[in-house]
Design a protein around this motif. Structure first.
Motif, PDB file in Angstrom:
ATOM      1  N   PRO A   1       1.124  -6.355  -6.284  1.00  0.00           N
ATOM      2  CA  PRO A   1       0.387  -5.128  -6.610  1.00  0.00           C
ATOM      3  C   PRO A   1       0.458  -4.124  -5.464  1.00  0.00           C
ATOM      4  CG  PRO A   1      -1.139  -6.933  -6.169  1.00  0.00           C
ATOM      5  CD  PRO A   1       0.240  -7.511  -6.107  1.00  0.00           C
ATOM      6  N   THR A   2       0.376  -2.857  -5.799  1.00  0.00           N
ATOM      7  CA  THR A   2       0.355  -1.782  -4.801  1.00  0.00           C
ATOM      8  C   THR A   2      -1.018  -1.133  -4.808  1.00  0.00           C
ATOM      9  OG1 THR A   2       2.712  -1.349  -5.070  1.00  0.00           O
ATOM     10  CG2 THR A   2       1.393   0.415  -4.088  1.00  0.00           C
ATOM     11  N   TYR A   3      -1.658  -1.121  -3.644  1.00  0.00           N
ATOM     12  CA  TYR A   3      -2.966  -0.480  -3.495  1.00  0.00           C
ATOM     13  C   TYR A   3      -2.795   1.018  -3.316  1.00  0.00           C
ATOM     14  CZ  TYR A   3      -5.431  -4.928  -2.919  1.00  0.00           C
ATOM     15  OH  TYR A   3      -5.994  -6.167  -3.107  1.00  0.00           O
ATOM     16  N   ASP A   4      -3.748   1.766  -3.804  1.00  0.00           N
ATOM     17  CA  ASP A   4      -3.718   3.225  -3.727  1.00  0.00           C
ATOM     18  C   ASP A   4      -4.287   3.691  -2.391  1.00  0.00           C
ATOM     19  OD1 ASP A   4      -3.718   5.938  -4.096  1.00  0.00           O
ATOM     20  OD2 ASP A   4      -5.069   5.921  -5.829  1.00  0.00           O
ATOM     21  N   GLY A   5      -3.451   3.681  -1.363  1.00  0.00           N
ATOM     22  CA  GLY A   5      -3.866   4.139  -0.042  1.00  0.00           C
ATOM     23  C   GLY A   5      -3.833   5.650   0.085  1.00  0.00           C
ATOM     24  N   VAL A   6      -3.116   6.320  -0.817  1.00  0.00           N
ATOM     25  CA  VAL A   6      -3.056   7.785  -0.796  1.00  0.00           C
ATOM     26  C   VAL A   6      -4.428   8.374  -1.107  1.00  0.00           C
ATOM     27  CG1 VAL A   6      -2.086   9.805  -1.962  1.00  0.00           C
ATOM     28  CG2 VAL A   6      -0.608   7.882  -1.378  1.00  0.00           C
TER      29      VAL A   6
ATOM     30  N   ILE B   1       8.406  -4.439  15.354  1.00  0.00           N
ATOM     31  CA  ILE B   1       7.882  -5.033  14.122  1.00  0.00           C
ATOM     32  C   ILE B   1       6.368  -4.945  14.075  1.00  0.00           C
ATOM     33  CG2 ILE B   1       7.619  -7.206  12.818  1.00  0.00           C
ATOM     34  CD1 ILE B   1      10.384  -5.870  12.549  1.00  0.00           C
ATOM     35  N   TYR B   2       5.857  -4.455  12.934  1.00  0.00           N
ATOM     36  CA  TYR B   2       4.421  -4.440  12.655  1.00  0.00           C
ATOM     37  C   TYR B   2       3.993  -5.882  12.409  1.00  0.00           C
ATOM     38  CZ  TYR B   2       0.820  -4.799   9.034  1.00  0.00           C
ATOM     39  OH  TYR B   2      -0.232  -5.216   8.275  1.00  0.00           O
TER      40      TYR B   2
ATOM     41  N   ARG C   1       6.677   1.785   6.511  1.00  0.00           N
ATOM     42  CA  ARG C   1       6.998   0.487   7.111  1.00  0.00           C
ATOM     43  C   ARG C   1       7.405  -0.543   6.064  1.00  0.00           C
ATOM     44  NH1 ARG C   1       1.118  -0.799   9.494  1.00  0.00           N
ATOM     45  NH2 ARG C   1       0.104  -1.393   7.574  1.00  0.00           N
ATOM     46  N   GLY C   2       7.011  -0.365   4.810  1.00  0.00           N
ATOM     47  CA  GLY C   2       7.487  -1.212   3.719  1.00  0.00           C
ATOM     48  C   GLY C   2       7.017  -2.655   3.751  1.00  0.00           C
TER      49      GLY C   2
ATOM     50  N   CYS D   1       0.869  -1.179   0.000  1.00  0.00           N
ATOM     51  CA  CYS D   1       0.000   0.000   0.000  1.00  0.00           C
ATOM     52  C   CYS D   1       0.900   1.221   0.000  1.00  0.00           C
ATOM     53  CB  CYS D   1      -0.895  -0.031   1.245  1.00  0.00           C
ATOM     54  SG  CYS D   1      -1.894   1.454   1.471  1.00  0.00           S
ATOM     55  N   ASP D   2       0.430   2.291  -0.634  1.00  0.00           N
ATOM     56  CA  ASP D   2       1.259   3.497  -0.696  1.00  0.00           C
ATOM     57  C   ASP D   2       0.781   4.613   0.234  1.00  0.00           C
ATOM     58  OD1 ASP D   2      -0.960   4.517  -2.031  1.00  0.00           O
ATOM     59  OD2 ASP D   2       0.131   5.026  -3.862  1.00  0.00           O
ATOM     60  N   CYS D   3      -0.062   4.277   1.239  1.00  0.00           N
ATOM     61  CA  CYS D   3      -0.456   5.310   2.210  1.00  0.00           C
ATOM     62  C   CYS D   3       0.789   5.730   3.001  1.00  0.00           C
ATOM     63  CB  CYS D   3      -1.562   4.813   3.146  1.00  0.00           C
ATOM     64  SG  CYS D   3      -1.005   3.734   4.474  1.00  0.00           S
ATOM     65  N   SER D   4       0.687   6.803   3.746  1.00  0.00           N
ATOM     66  CA  SER D   4       1.848   7.348   4.447  1.00  0.00           C
ATOM     67  C   SER D   4       2.477   6.351   5.423  1.00  0.00           C
ATOM     68  CB  SER D   4       1.470   8.638   5.172  1.00  0.00           C
ATOM     69  OG  SER D   4       0.456   8.395   6.131  1.00  0.00           O
TER      70      SER D   4
END
Length: 142
Positions: free
Chosen positions: A123-128, A91-92, A50-51, A42-45
């Protein structure tokens, strides 16, 4: 496109797969009858920082075996998602999702024997641009 995996780099995903934080204080078990579901970034802040690579399970799919007392909760923005991490090693481990509060997202790197860096094409989710943020921000003054 959702990514679903039954194995990672030849290591099969177990029906009841053990997981832990880095220091081992938090030990948990994931019930994964359909293996890894909805593997993503996810690409949210928070996720950018945390990656982690995550997958999802129903709320009943995580059982904390030890270390519940060292888990800490972090919330931000809409305070809907509930992010948990080990207060000893940082660790998350997992989070209750805001896009689907009936599920936990969990850190795939916590799974015993699994190296998430061996998973191709995540895939990367659009958390922004999360829909809840537009509603949440609508009442704010510029």
């Amino acid at each position: 496109m959702a990514l679903h995996l039954t194995a990672v780099d030849g290591v099969p995903i177990q029906l009841r797969h053990k997981a832990s934080c880095h220091c081992g204080a938090v030990q948990f078990e994931l019930y994964l009858p359909d293996a890894l579901q909805d593997v993503r970034r996810c690409d949210c802040s928070l996720c950018r920082r945390r990656g982690a690579i995550v997958a999802s399970v129903p709320l009943s799919g995580i059982k904390i075996l030890t270390g519940e007392n060292v888990l800490r909760l972090y919330q931000f923005n809409t305070n809907t998602a509930r992010h948990y991490f080990c207060s000893l090693c940082g660790i998350y481990t997992h989070h209750q999702r805001r896009s689907n509060p009936t599920e936990y997202g969990f850190n795939v790197a916590c799974l015993e024997g699994i190296n998430p860096l061996k998973i191709p094409d995540i895939p990367t989710y659009d958390g922004v641009n999360h829909p809840a943020d537009r509603h949440h921000d609508a009442g704010r003054q510029p």
